[in-house]
Design a protein around this motif. Structure first.
Motif, mmCIF file in Angstrom:
data_model
loop_
_atom_site.group_PDB
_atom_site.id
_atom_site.type_symbol
_atom_site.label_atom_id
_atom_site.label_comp_id
_atom_site.label_asym_id
_atom_site.label_seq_id
_atom_site.Cartn_x
_atom_site.Cartn_y
_atom_site.Cartn_z
ATOM 1 N N LYS A 78 -23.186 53.380 15.298
ATOM 2 C CA LYS A 78 -24.243 53.546 16.304
ATOM 3 C C LYS A 78 -24.241 52.386 17.301
ATOM 4 O O LYS A 78 -24.402 52.595 18.494
ATOM 5 N N LYS A 79 -24.035 51.172 16.801
ATOM 6 C CA LYS A 79 -24.002 49.999 17.679
ATOM 7 C C LYS A 79 -22.816 50.089 18.638
ATOM 8 O O LYS A 79 -22.948 49.848 19.829
ATOM 9 N N TYR A 80 -21.651 50.444 18.101
ATOM 10 C CA TYR A 80 -20.461 50.574 18.945
ATOM 11 C C TYR A 80 -20.684 51.639 20.013
ATOM 12 O O TYR A 80 -20.349 51.452 21.170
ATOM 13 N N CYS A 81 -21.258 52.742 19.612
ATOM 14 C CA CYS A 81 -21.512 53.835 20.546
ATOM 15 C C CYS A 81 -22.468 53.389 21.649
ATOM 16 O O CYS A 81 -22.268 53.704 22.828
ATOM 17 N N LEU A 82 -23.482 52.668 21.283
ATOM 18 C CA LEU A 82 -24.454 52.173 22.256
ATOM 19 C C LEU A 82 -23.805 51.219 23.255
ATOM 20 O O LEU A 82 -24.044 51.300 24.459
ATOM 21 N N GLU A 83 -22.948 50.347 22.764
ATOM 22 C CA GLU A 83 -22.335 49.340 23.625
ATOM 23 C C GLU A 83 -21.128 49.843 24.400
ATOM 24 O O GLU A 83 -20.899 49.425 25.533
ATOM 25 N N TYR A 84 -20.327 50.723 23.810
ATOM 26 C CA TYR A 84 -19.065 51.110 24.429
ATOM 27 C C TYR A 84 -18.901 52.610 24.667
ATOM 28 O O TYR A 84 -17.828 53.055 25.062
ATOM 29 N N GLY A 85 -19.928 53.382 24.406
ATOM 30 C CA GLY A 85 -19.825 54.824 24.612
ATOM 31 C C GLY A 85 -19.595 55.165 26.080
ATOM 32 O O GLY A 85 -20.041 54.441 26.975
ATOM 33 N N VAL A 86 -18.875 56.248 26.314
ATOM 34 C CA VAL A 86 -18.636 56.747 27.669
ATOM 35 C C VAL A 86 -19.266 58.127 27.781
ATOM 36 O O VAL A 86 -19.406 58.846 26.785
ATOM 37 N N SER A 87 -19.635 58.491 28.978
ATOM 38 C CA SER A 87 -20.236 59.803 29.200
ATOM 39 C C SER A 87 -19.209 60.750 29.787
ATOM 40 O O SER A 87 -18.453 60.376 30.686
ATOM 41 N N PHE A 88 -19.180 61.968 29.261
ATOM 42 C CA PHE A 88 -18.370 63.026 29.838
ATOM 43 C C PHE A 88 -19.330 63.996 30.520
ATOM 44 O O PHE A 88 -20.337 64.389 29.929
ATOM 45 N N LYS A 89 -19.002 64.369 31.742
ATOM 46 C CA LYS A 89 -19.869 65.244 32.523
ATOM 47 C C LYS A 89 -19.031 66.332 33.189
ATOM 48 O O LYS A 89 -18.047 66.035 33.867
ATOM 49 N N LYS A 90 -19.412 67.580 32.980
ATOM 50 C CA LYS A 90 -18.724 68.706 33.606
ATOM 51 C C LYS A 90 -19.012 68.696 35.103
ATOM 52 O O LYS A 90 -20.161 68.535 35.520
ATOM 53 N N LEU A 91 -17.971 68.846 35.918
ATOM 54 C CA LEU A 91 -18.135 68.892 37.369
ATOM 55 C C LEU A 91 -18.064 70.318 37.899
ATOM 56 O O LEU A 91 -18.901 70.738 38.680
ATOM 57 N N THR A 92 -17.016 71.047 37.494
ATOM 58 C CA THR A 92 -16.829 72.443 37.900
ATOM 59 C C THR A 92 -16.324 73.203 36.686
ATOM 60 O O THR A 92 -16.211 72.639 35.594
ATOM 61 N N ASP A 93 -15.961 74.461 36.855
ATOM 62 C CA ASP A 93 -15.386 75.236 35.754
ATOM 63 C C ASP A 93 -13.983 74.752 35.383
ATOM 64 O O ASP A 93 -13.421 75.196 34.384
ATOM 65 N N TYR A 94 -13.421 73.856 36.199
ATOM 66 C CA TYR A 94 -12.065 73.380 35.957
ATOM 67 C C TYR A 94 -11.941 71.857 35.956
ATOM 68 O O TYR A 94 -10.837 71.333 35.950
ATOM 69 N N SER A 95 -13.067 71.156 35.959
ATOM 70 C CA SER A 95 -12.968 69.695 35.982
ATOM 71 C C SER A 95 -14.179 69.042 35.333
ATOM 72 O O SER A 95 -15.250 69.641 35.230
ATOM 73 N N PHE A 96 -13.957 67.816 34.887
ATOM 74 C CA PHE A 96 -15.031 66.999 34.339
ATOM 75 C C PHE A 96 -14.674 65.543 34.601
ATOM 76 O O PHE A 96 -13.555 65.222 35.006
ATOM 77 N N GLU A 97 -15.639 64.668 34.406
ATOM 78 C CA GLU A 97 -15.359 63.256 34.601
ATOM 79 C C GLU A 97 -15.819 62.451 33.398
ATOM 80 O O GLU A 97 -16.719 62.858 32.662
ATOM 81 N N MET A 98 -15.154 61.318 33.233
ATOM 82 C CA MET A 98 -15.540 60.349 32.227
ATOM 83 C C MET A 98 -16.135 59.169 32.986
ATOM 84 O O MET A 98 -15.549 58.671 33.946
ATOM 85 N N ILE A 99 -17.300 58.735 32.549
ATOM 86 C CA ILE A 99 -17.989 57.633 33.214
ATOM 87 C C ILE A 99 -18.121 56.500 32.200
ATOM 88 O O ILE A 99 -18.804 56.643 31.180
ATOM 89 N N SER A 100 -17.443 55.388 32.488
ATOM 90 C CA SER A 100 -17.473 54.226 31.601
ATOM 91 C C SER A 100 -18.448 53.205 32.153
ATOM 92 O O SER A 100 -18.266 52.708 33.256
ATOM 93 N N GLN A 101 -19.461 52.915 31.383
ATOM 94 C CA GLN A 101 -20.414 51.885 31.770
ATOM 95 C C GLN A 101 -19.812 50.534 31.380
ATOM 96 O O GLN A 101 -19.560 50.299 30.209
ATOM 97 N N ILE A 102 -19.581 49.692 32.344
ATOM 98 C CA ILE A 102 -19.089 48.345 32.078
ATOM 99 C C ILE A 102 -20.280 47.411 32.230
ATOM 100 O O ILE A 102 -20.950 47.398 33.254
#
Length: 183
Positions: A78-102
């Motif tokens: 849980k700690k690792y996920c909180l500190e280093y987790g990335v978000s995946f977000k669907k953009l279209t029916d054929y694409s998505f993005e990964m968002i890394s919080q630094i």
């Protein structure tokens, strides 16, 4: 008693086809997991579309790299996920993005990586180069490294509803992503 002896001898000399059934079960399960059906077909074009749809229907949320995380305890995860987790977000029916919080002070903004469906289970990706250079800098040839890996191709496959297997073809290494627990 002689029937029991004959039956036992027959089982020893001619074991039941459990091995063949176990092999069949293993192969059928593998085909269902990868192709989604035990039947012939459904044709690679249809399979590719269904694979993309399954991935994009389940991709959204917060994930973490299982390769770098410590899973010796649930609290550590849980700690690792909180500190280093990335978000995946669907953009279209054929694409998505990964968002890394630094975390600051290294960066004031997240780094985005966009994945675009190519075919089958492969996706082209593109890092936001300027964001990477802002975070990692360009000294010591770092800028050239960032540019070298700015675009690429990965194969992605949901292995379970909470694990995503990715192979980056340019780096030649696998990543195993795990879904973060709900907060």
């Amino acid at each position: 008693m002689p029937r029991l002896f004959i039956a036992l001898c027959a089982l020893i000399l001619f074991p039941p086809m459990a091995t063949a059934s176990a092999l069949y079960d293993e192969l059928a399960a593998a085909k269902i997991k990868l192709l989604g059906t035990p039947r012939a077909g459904p044709g690679m074009g249809l399979w590719a579309q269904q694979t993309n749809e399954r991935l994009l229907s389940a991709i959204e949320g917060k994930w973490f790299d299982l390769g770098y995380s410590d899973l010796t305890s649930e609290e550590g995860m849980k700690k690792y996920c909180l500190e280093y987790g990335v978000s995946f977000k669907k953009l279209t029916d054929y694409s998505f993005e990964m968002i890394s919080q630094i975390r600051p002070p290294r960066a004031k903004q997240p780094i985005h990586k966009e994945y675009i469906f190519r075919t089958g289970m492969t996706y082209n990706f593109r890092w936001n180069v300027q964001q990477q250079m802002d975070v990692q800098g360009t000294l010591g040839g770092n800028g050239k490294q960032i540019l070298r890996y700015a675009n690429g191709t990965s194969a992605l496959m949901m292995t379970t509803p909470n694990t995503l297997f990715e192979v980056d073809f340019d780096l030649g290494i696998p990543f195993l992503w795990g879904r973060c627990p709900a907060e």
